[in-house]
Design an enzyme around this catalytic site. Structure first.
Site, PDB file in Angstrom:
ATOM      1  N   ASP A 160     -61.127  27.253 -57.824  1.00 52.65           N
ATOM      2  CA  ASP A 160     -59.846  26.698 -57.394  1.00 52.65           C
ATOM      3  C   ASP A 160     -59.333  25.655 -58.382  1.00 52.65           C
ATOM      4  OD1 ASP A 160     -60.037  26.873 -53.779  1.00 52.65           O
ATOM      5  OD2 ASP A 160     -60.909  28.159 -55.298  1.00 52.65           O
ATOM      6  N   ASP A 162     -65.396  26.869 -62.537  1.00 57.59           N
ATOM      7  CA  ASP A 162     -64.978  26.572 -61.167  1.00 57.59           C
ATOM      8  C   ASP A 162     -63.869  27.568 -60.829  1.00 57.59           C
ATOM      9  OD1 ASP A 162     -64.381  25.064 -58.746  1.00 57.59           O
ATOM     10  OD2 ASP A 162     -62.673  24.267 -59.843  1.00 57.59           O
TER      11      ASP A 162
END
Length: 211
Positions: free
Chosen positions: A13, A11
């Protein structure tokens, strides 16, 4: 497609990056606090991610495209990111990112970190400003899982040779599909369901897990 020994999918953020980029963009519109609260709810899994993303992006309408330069200046890689990606490459692996964030930022940040492949959302624009929409298909939990599976298949890798790393509820399907699902800097729901939980916010902690 070059041969790879394994695949690590991150991922972006609050995982590969320290920031929630949508909050940085919202600051440019003076709506940072509202968007931050909505992002937190989405990452905890309390609301549908796609619906939440659309509502948060609507708050960005009117932000000039030129503001991305200021946003990029505030984006920070998570400590250890470069060292981990170097280690992945040294062992013959592929470093990938699939993000509910935005290509407008990731297209600048990913090459700097020597990420091999990435996928994210695109923000709609009218003229030289954001129009408050997401352009095209939203990268949600299903899209994250699909990206991991597709990137592994393209490289003839069985899923057992994949690692997924994330922090939010929209990462759960990706973490479940991977050979090893790692909750990093993660929300409680992700910590409960991941194969492994890493608490120190330093991506070098993952190096011993690499094949």
């Amino acid at each position: 497609m070059p041969h790879a020994r394994f695949l690590v999918v991150f991922d972006a953020d609050s995982t590969l990056l320290r920031n929630e980029v949508i909050e940085l963009i919202a600051d440019e519109a003076g709506r940072g606090a509202e968007v931050a609260a909505a992002t937190e709810a989405a990452m905890r899994g309390e609301v549908d991610f796609a619906a939440s993303l659309r509502s948060r992006v609507a708050q960005l309408a009117g932000v000039p495209v030129a503001a991305f330069a200021r946003v990029l200046a505030r984006v920070e890689p998570t400590p250890g990111a470069a060292d981990l990606i170097d280690a992945i490459h040294a062992r013959g692996g592929v470093a990938a990112v699939v993000s509910g964030g935005f290509h407008e930022i990731l297209d600048e940040v990913a090459p700097r970190l020597e990420v091999d492949v990435w996928r994210a959302n695109r923000l709609g624009t009218t003229g030289d400003a954001l129009d408050g929409t997401v352009s095209g298909e939203i990268v949600d939990a299903a899209a994250k899982e699909h990206s991991l599976r597709r990137w592994a298949e393209e490289r003839d890798l069985p899923l057992r040779r994949t690692i997924a790393v994330g922090d939010g509820a929209n990462d759960l399907r990706m973490l479940s599909a991977a050979g090893l699902g790692v909750a990093f800097n993660a929300k409680p729901a992700v910590r409960r369901q991941a194969d492994l939980v890493i608490d120190p916010v330093d991506l070098r902690e993952l190096i011993p897990l690499l094949p």
